[in-house]
Write a protein that holds these residues in place. Structure first.
Motif, PDB file in Angstrom:
ATOM      1  N   ILE A 115      22.642   1.823 -17.847  1.00 53.52           N
ATOM      2  CA  ILE A 115      22.598   2.942 -18.804  1.00 53.52           C
ATOM      3  C   ILE A 115      21.794   2.552 -20.035  1.00 53.52           C
ATOM      4  O   ILE A 115      20.989   3.330 -20.566  1.00 53.52           O
ATOM      5  N   LEU A 116      22.002   1.327 -20.502  1.00 51.51           N
ATOM      6  CA  LEU A 116      21.297   0.848 -21.693  1.00 51.51           C
ATOM      7  C   LEU A 116      19.789   0.825 -21.448  1.00 51.51           C
ATOM      8  O   LEU A 116      19.000   1.284 -22.282  1.00 51.51           O
ATOM      9  N   ALA A 117      19.382   0.295 -20.282  1.00 49.93           N
ATOM     10  CA  ALA A 117      17.951   0.216 -19.974  1.00 49.93           C
ATOM     11  C   ALA A 117      17.329   1.606 -19.855  1.00 49.93           C
ATOM     12  O   ALA A 117      16.163   1.810 -20.219  1.00 49.93           O
ATOM     13  N   GLY A 118      18.094   2.573 -19.385  1.00 44.70           N
ATOM     14  CA  GLY A 118      17.558   3.922 -19.222  1.00 44.70           C
ATOM     15  C   GLY A 118      17.481   4.716 -20.502  1.00 44.70           C
ATOM     16  O   GLY A 118      16.711   5.690 -20.596  1.00 44.70           O
ATOM     17  N   ASN A 119      18.254   4.305 -21.531  1.00 46.79           N
ATOM     18  CA  ASN A 119      18.313   5.101 -22.760  1.00 46.79           C
ATOM     19  C   ASN A 119      17.572   4.488 -23.944  1.00 46.79           C
ATOM     20  O   ASN A 119      17.313   5.184 -24.925  1.00 46.79           O
ATOM     21  N   LEU A 120      17.253   3.222 -23.886  1.00 46.60           N
ATOM     22  CA  LEU A 120      16.474   2.603 -24.967  1.00 46.60           C
ATOM     23  C   LEU A 120      14.991   2.851 -24.708  1.00 46.60           C
ATOM     24  O   LEU A 120      14.212   1.938 -24.395  1.00 46.60           O
ATOM     25  N   VAL A 121      14.586   4.113 -24.865  1.00 50.02           N
ATOM     26  CA  VAL A 121      13.224   4.525 -24.494  1.00 50.02           C
ATOM     27  C   VAL A 121      12.175   3.770 -25.297  1.00 50.02           C
ATOM     28  O   VAL A 121      11.148   3.334 -24.765  1.00 50.02           O
ATOM     29  N   GLY A 122      12.437   3.568 -26.585  1.00 49.75           N
ATOM     30  CA  GLY A 122      11.443   2.899 -27.425  1.00 49.75           C
ATOM     31  C   GLY A 122      11.224   1.453 -27.056  1.00 49.75           C
ATOM     32  O   GLY A 122      10.147   0.899 -27.300  1.00 49.75           O
ATOM     33  N   THR A 124      12.485  -0.103 -23.774  1.00 45.95           N
ATOM     34  CA  THR A 124      12.336  -0.330 -22.333  1.00 45.95           C
ATOM     35  C   THR A 124      11.500   0.724 -21.627  1.00 45.95           C
ATOM     36  O   THR A 124      11.230   0.593 -20.426  1.00 45.95           O
ATOM     37  N   GLY A 125      11.128   1.781 -22.336  1.00 45.64           N
ATOM     38  CA  GLY A 125      10.407   2.871 -21.689  1.00 45.64           C
ATOM     39  C   GLY A 125      11.306   3.825 -20.933  1.00 45.64           C
ATOM     40  O   GLY A 125      10.821   4.712 -20.227  1.00 45.64           O
ATOM     41  N   GLY A 126      12.637   3.645 -21.080  1.00 40.85           N
ATOM     42  CA  GLY A 126      13.577   4.534 -20.398  1.00 40.85           C
ATOM     43  C   GLY A 126      13.404   4.474 -18.891  1.00 40.85           C
ATOM     44  O   GLY A 126      13.057   3.438 -18.317  1.00 40.85           O
ATOM     45  N   HIS A 127      13.658   5.596 -18.248  1.00 39.27           N
ATOM     46  CA  HIS A 127      13.548   5.636 -16.789  1.00 39.27           C
ATOM     47  C   HIS A 127      12.090   5.653 -16.319  1.00 39.27           C
ATOM     48  O   HIS A 127      11.816   5.403 -15.147  1.00 39.27           O
ATOM     49  N   THR A 128      11.166   5.943 -17.241  1.00 38.19           N
ATOM     50  CA  THR A 128       9.746   5.864 -16.887  1.00 38.19           C
ATOM     51  C   THR A 128       9.322   4.416 -16.701  1.00 38.19           C
ATOM     52  O   THR A 128       8.516   4.084 -15.828  1.00 38.19           O
ATOM     53  N   GLY A 129       9.876   3.546 -17.527  1.00 37.17           N
ATOM     54  CA  GLY A 129       9.662   2.117 -17.365  1.00 37.17           C
ATOM     55  C   GLY A 129       8.453   1.572 -18.086  1.00 37.17           C
ATOM     56  O   GLY A 129       7.792   2.262 -18.870  1.00 37.17           O
ATOM     57  N   LEU A 130       8.167   0.311 -17.838  1.00 39.58           N
ATOM     58  CA  LEU A 130       7.048  -0.410 -18.439  1.00 39.58           C
ATOM     59  C   LEU A 130       6.039  -0.724 -17.338  1.00 39.58           C
ATOM     60  O   LEU A 130       6.406  -1.241 -16.280  1.00 39.58           O
ATOM     61  N   THR A 131       4.798  -0.425 -17.588  1.00 37.66           N
ATOM     62  CA  THR A 131       3.762  -0.583 -16.551  1.00 37.66           C
ATOM     63  C   THR A 131       2.702  -1.588 -16.970  1.00 37.66           C
ATOM     64  O   THR A 131       2.641  -2.014 -18.126  1.00 37.66           O
ATOM     65  N   ASP A 132       1.836  -1.939 -16.008  1.00 35.26           N
ATOM     66  CA  ASP A 132       0.684  -2.815 -16.228  1.00 35.26           C
ATOM     67  C   ASP A 132       1.063  -4.206 -16.716  1.00 35.26           C
ATOM     68  O   ASP A 132       0.437  -4.771 -17.622  1.00 35.26           O
ATOM     69  N   LEU A 133       2.108  -4.746 -16.147  1.00 32.56           N
ATOM     70  CA  LEU A 133       2.434  -6.139 -16.464  1.00 32.56           C
ATOM     71  C   LEU A 133       1.309  -7.034 -15.970  1.00 32.56           C
ATOM     72  O   LEU A 133       0.691  -6.761 -14.935  1.00 32.56           O
ATOM     73  N   PRO A 134       1.006  -8.114 -16.687  1.00 31.39           N
ATOM     74  CA  PRO A 134      -0.087  -8.992 -16.252  1.00 31.39           C
ATOM     75  C   PRO A 134       0.304  -9.731 -14.978  1.00 31.39           C
ATOM     76  O   PRO A 134       1.477 -10.040 -14.752  1.00 31.39           O
ATOM     77  N   PRO A 135      -0.651 -10.046 -14.123  1.00 40.09           N
ATOM     78  CA  PRO A 135      -0.348 -10.793 -12.899  1.00 40.09           C
ATOM     79  C   PRO A 135      -0.063 -12.257 -13.219  1.00 40.09           C
ATOM     80  O   PRO A 135      -0.493 -12.782 -14.249  1.00 40.09           O
ATOM     81  N   LEU A 136       0.668 -12.887 -12.356  1.00 43.37           N
ATOM     82  CA  LEU A 136       0.875 -14.323 -12.484  1.00 43.37           C
ATOM     83  C   LEU A 136      -0.415 -15.044 -12.117  1.00 43.37           C
ATOM     84  O   LEU A 136      -1.124 -14.645 -11.187  1.00 43.37           O
ATOM     85  N   ARG A 137      -0.714 -16.095 -12.859  1.00 44.82           N
ATOM     86  CA  ARG A 137      -1.912 -16.897 -12.567  1.00 44.82           C
ATOM     87  C   ARG A 137      -1.474 -18.355 -12.440  1.00 44.82           C
ATOM     88  O   ARG A 137      -0.690 -18.861 -13.253  1.00 44.82           O
ATOM     89  N   HIS A 216       6.665  -9.216 -11.795  1.00 49.19           N
ATOM     90  CA  HIS A 216       5.240  -9.529 -11.738  1.00 49.19           C
ATOM     91  C   HIS A 216       4.632  -9.276 -10.363  1.00 49.19           C
ATOM     92  O   HIS A 216       3.399  -9.281 -10.232  1.00 49.19           O
ATOM     93  N   PHE A 217       5.472  -9.040  -9.372  1.00 49.19           N
ATOM     94  CA  PHE A 217       4.955  -8.637  -8.068  1.00 49.19           C
ATOM     95  C   PHE A 217       4.532  -7.165  -8.105  1.00 49.19           C
ATOM     96  O   PHE A 217       3.409  -6.807  -7.729  1.00 49.19           O
ATOM     97  N   LEU A 218       5.419  -6.302  -8.607  1.00 46.66           N
ATOM     98  CA  LEU A 218       5.090  -4.881  -8.700  1.00 46.66           C
ATOM     99  C   LEU A 218       4.320  -4.537  -9.967  1.00 46.66           C
ATOM    100  O   LEU A 218       3.694  -3.483 -10.037  1.00 46.66           O
ATOM    101  N   ARG A 219       4.408  -5.450 -10.963  1.00 47.34           N
ATOM    102  CA  ARG A 219       3.769  -5.254 -12.272  1.00 47.34           C
ATOM    103  C   ARG A 219       4.244  -3.941 -12.914  1.00 47.34           C
ATOM    104  O   ARG A 219       3.501  -3.239 -13.595  1.00 47.34           O
ATOM    105  N   PHE A 220       5.518  -3.671 -12.704  1.00 45.60           N
ATOM    106  CA  PHE A 220       6.130  -2.442 -13.200  1.00 45.60           C
ATOM    107  C   PHE A 220       7.646  -2.664 -13.214  1.00 45.60           C
ATOM    108  O   PHE A 220       8.209  -3.256 -12.295  1.00 45.60           O
ATOM    109  N   VAL A 221       8.279  -2.222 -14.304  1.00 45.51           N
ATOM    110  CA  VAL A 221       9.731  -2.395 -14.427  1.00 45.51           C
ATOM    111  C   VAL A 221      10.360  -1.091 -14.902  1.00 45.51           C
ATOM    112  O   VAL A 221       9.906  -0.512 -15.899  1.00 45.51           O
ATOM    113  N   ASN A 222      11.367  -0.615 -14.172  1.00 45.94           N
ATOM    114  CA  ASN A 222      12.222   0.467 -14.659  1.00 45.94           C
ATOM    115  C   ASN A 222      13.639   0.199 -14.180  1.00 45.94           C
ATOM    116  O   ASN A 222      13.869  -0.727 -13.395  1.00 45.94           O
ATOM    117  N   PRO A 223      14.643   0.946 -14.611  1.00 43.57           N
ATOM    118  CA  PRO A 223      16.035   0.579 -14.310  1.00 43.57           C
ATOM    119  C   PRO A 223      16.436   0.719 -12.844  1.00 43.57           C
ATOM    120  O   PRO A 223      17.391   0.070 -12.414  1.00 43.57           O
TER     121      PRO A 223
END
Length: 580
Positions: A115-122, A124-137, A216-223
């Motif tokens: 619930i916390l991850a879905g509501n802290l929009v500022g 965590t990005g809420g349910h939309t999530g965070l995108t474009d994580l850098p790849p592992l090198r 870092h595999f999907l380079r995207f995180v949401n709840p």
């Protein structure tokens, strides 16, 4: 373990890109399932919060790399660190809970984090999530596709190797003992809450590693991947395959990783509509597995594999004989012990002393308070009054795991052994307080020399009681008399000087009692000090140097066997004679 590579064979027949994705998801799921092997398979704790640990780590690396532009490898350290702190917070509040309260508490934490991850929009990005994580090198090259799958599998096999050291170690034995009987584990030096917390922390860090790799595999995180449903899925994987063994959890992870996408494609075709029907299918599959293979699929398959037995230890044992002292000196003193349960006064001001090298028997009719006195002396229950001194040091109210290392060990009215362990391993449990290898040493394989000495000590103790020929057998194959002897061997391996034996003759045949009496007299001659409770008057009177008699919680007589037999109060308690 040597057959674990067979679990990868199904992936070889899949299309290449699909194979790589599925293989990576298998590696990540297997890591989470391995975290449950530690927590549930060894420690006996059920957690529905493994996806939450993944989520904490995933969000930590996502925020660090996206918002601060830090390296993903710093994100790994941050993710593992936050997973550890989160596990510490949950574990400190929940590992002392018993029964269904522990899994319910982890469900609450899991739902709260989702619930916390879905509501802290500022943040965590809420349910939309965070995108474009850098790849592992790694070494300047991006880890993608085949390289990422290979890297994930490499970490998985490192993890398998590390956790493979845990079960055959002092910590693995102690965790299995805690799962079976926490009081027995505490009686040979295990701190139940502390060891459970450490297992919880290790489990959380392993799940956190999977969360970092997932992000870092999907380079995207949401709840969504870190929901309660995901935690249930990981638990189902581990249980279905066999949570008690590493090959089992790998089998469960491989099976359900492959089934998930297959069911998502097949079920809508069969049912004619879209929906999360795979969850229902999981339930039916799990029910079928538990019905026909209650210990998991691996235990069912393992029967077809050749059985393997361990080897007898050859290292130098720890010293078995207790330190020398002055025969006849006071080693244990009990002063005015009292304990009430509601309105029942179970122990009413009992006092006695125990001297080095003697055998003191505590006897009395049923309900006299003997076992309660035993439990008060060993710290199993706290007294309402009175004091206990061990080698001149007051130990009143200390828990068993703090009293035992001072030189006092006990057996139980009903043998507290662990059937999944061998006879040798059961005896080696007694060496827990005499050995020091921690989780880091065990996981890195730096414990084997100490472990060999512990097993050698246990084997010498088995020889002392005549069970060396059964060392590699499972403990559940022993007769009642042999189980009693195994408990005594565990005490000898622990290095205890004072042995408290609770009804050692119960369930033994006449010949076995004679052998037991011969053994106990021999131990007393060697310098051990014995306090025993038993209802067999022939055994007690032929064995004890002194006898303390209790009735209705009070001490009514003390003296040599002949003296107490003539005592009118004792005759009244046992025979109903009137006291003149």
């Amino acid at each position: 373990m040597r057959y674990a590579w067979l679990l990868l064979l199904p992936f070889l027949f899949l299309p290449f890109p699909y194979y790589l994705t599925l293989l990576t998801f298998f590696a990540l799921s297997a890591m989470v399932a391995l975290s449950l092997h530690v927590l549930t398979g060894l420690a006996g704790m059920t957690s529905f919060a493994q996806a939450a640990f993944m989520g904490v780590s995933a969000y930590a690396t996502a925020l660090l790399t996206l918002r601060l532009g830090a390296s993903p490898w710093l994100g790994l350290l941050a993710g593992l660190g936050l997973s550890l702190l989160f596990a510490l917070l949950i574990g400190a509040l929940t590992v002392r809970l018993k029964g269904h309260f522990l899994p319910l508490a982890t469900i609450a934490w899991q739902v709260a984090l989702y619930i916390l991850a879905g509501n802290l929009v500022g943040l965590t990005g809420g349910h939309t999530g965070l995108t474009d994580l850098p790849p592992l090198r790694l070494l300047g090259l991006p880890l993608e596709g085949f390289a990422y799958a290979l890297f994930s599998l490499f970490l998985l096999f490192l993890l398998i190797g590390a956790l493979g050291n845990l079960r055959p170690s002092r910590l693995g034995r102690a965790l299995l003992a805690l799962r079976g009987d926490a009081l027995a584990a505490a009686s040979f030096g295990v701190d139940p809450a502390r060891l459970r917390l450490k297992a919880f922390l290790l489990s959380g860090v392993i799940a956190g590693l999977a969360g970092f790799l997932y992000a870092h595999f999907l380079r995207f995180v949401n709840p969504t991947p870190f929901s309660l449903e995901a935690s249930i899925k990981y638990l189902v994987m581990a249980v279905a395959g066999g949570v008690g063994s590493i090959p089992g959890v790998l089998l469960g992870a491989g099976l359900f990783t492959g089934l998930e996408d297959w069911l998502k494609d097949l079920l809508p075709l069969l049912l004619g509509r879209e929906g999360n029907y795979e969850t229902i299918a999981y339930g039916f599959i799990l029910a079928a597995i538990l019905l026909f293979a209650p210990k998991g699929l691996w235990a069912f398959l393992e029967r077809a594999l050749p059985a393997r037995k361990g080897a007898l230890p050859k290292a130098e044992p720890l010293p078995l004989k207790p330190p020398s002292g002055v025969r006849g000196e006071e080693v244990l003193r009990v002063e005015g012990l009292r304990k009430a349960f509601g309105g029942l006064l179970a122990v009413a001001g009992v006092s006695f002393a125990l001297r080095r090298g003697e055998i003191l028997a505590l006897i009395g009719p049923n309900g006299a308070g003997k076992s309660t006195t035993f439990n008060l002396v060993t710290g199993a229950i706290p007294p309402d009054g009175g004091r206990v001194f061990l080698f001149g040091r007051e130990v009143t109210g200390l828990p068993p795991y703090r009293i035992h290392p001072l030189g006092l060990g006990r057996t139980f009215q009903h043998p507290h052994l662990f059937p999944e362990l061998s006879v040798l391993e059961n005896a080696a449990l007694g060496t827990y307080a005499r050995t020091r290898a921690g989780f880091l040493q065990v996981l890195l394989g730096l414990y084997r020399k100490e472990e060999e000495r512990a097993l050698s000590t246990a084997y010498q103790a088995l020889k002392r009681v005549g069970l060396e020929g059964l060392a590699l057998e499972r403990a559940d194959r022993l007769t009642a008399g042999q189980q009693r002897l195994l408990e005594i061997a565990r005490l000898l391996a622990s290095g205890a000087e004072i042995l408290l034996l609770d009804e050692p003759g119960a369930g033994l045949r006449a010949g076995e009692k004679r052998e037991l009496a011969h053994l106990l007299k021999g131990l007393a001659r060697e310098g051990y000090t014995l306090l025993l409770v038993d209802h067999d008057m022939d055994l007690v009177m032929g064995l004890a140097d002194r006898v303390v008699v209790m009735n209705y919680g009070e001490k009514i007589a003390e003296g040599t066997p002949k003296e107490v037999q003539k005592n009118p109060l004792v005759r009244a308690a046992y025979l109903g004679e009137e006291v003149a």
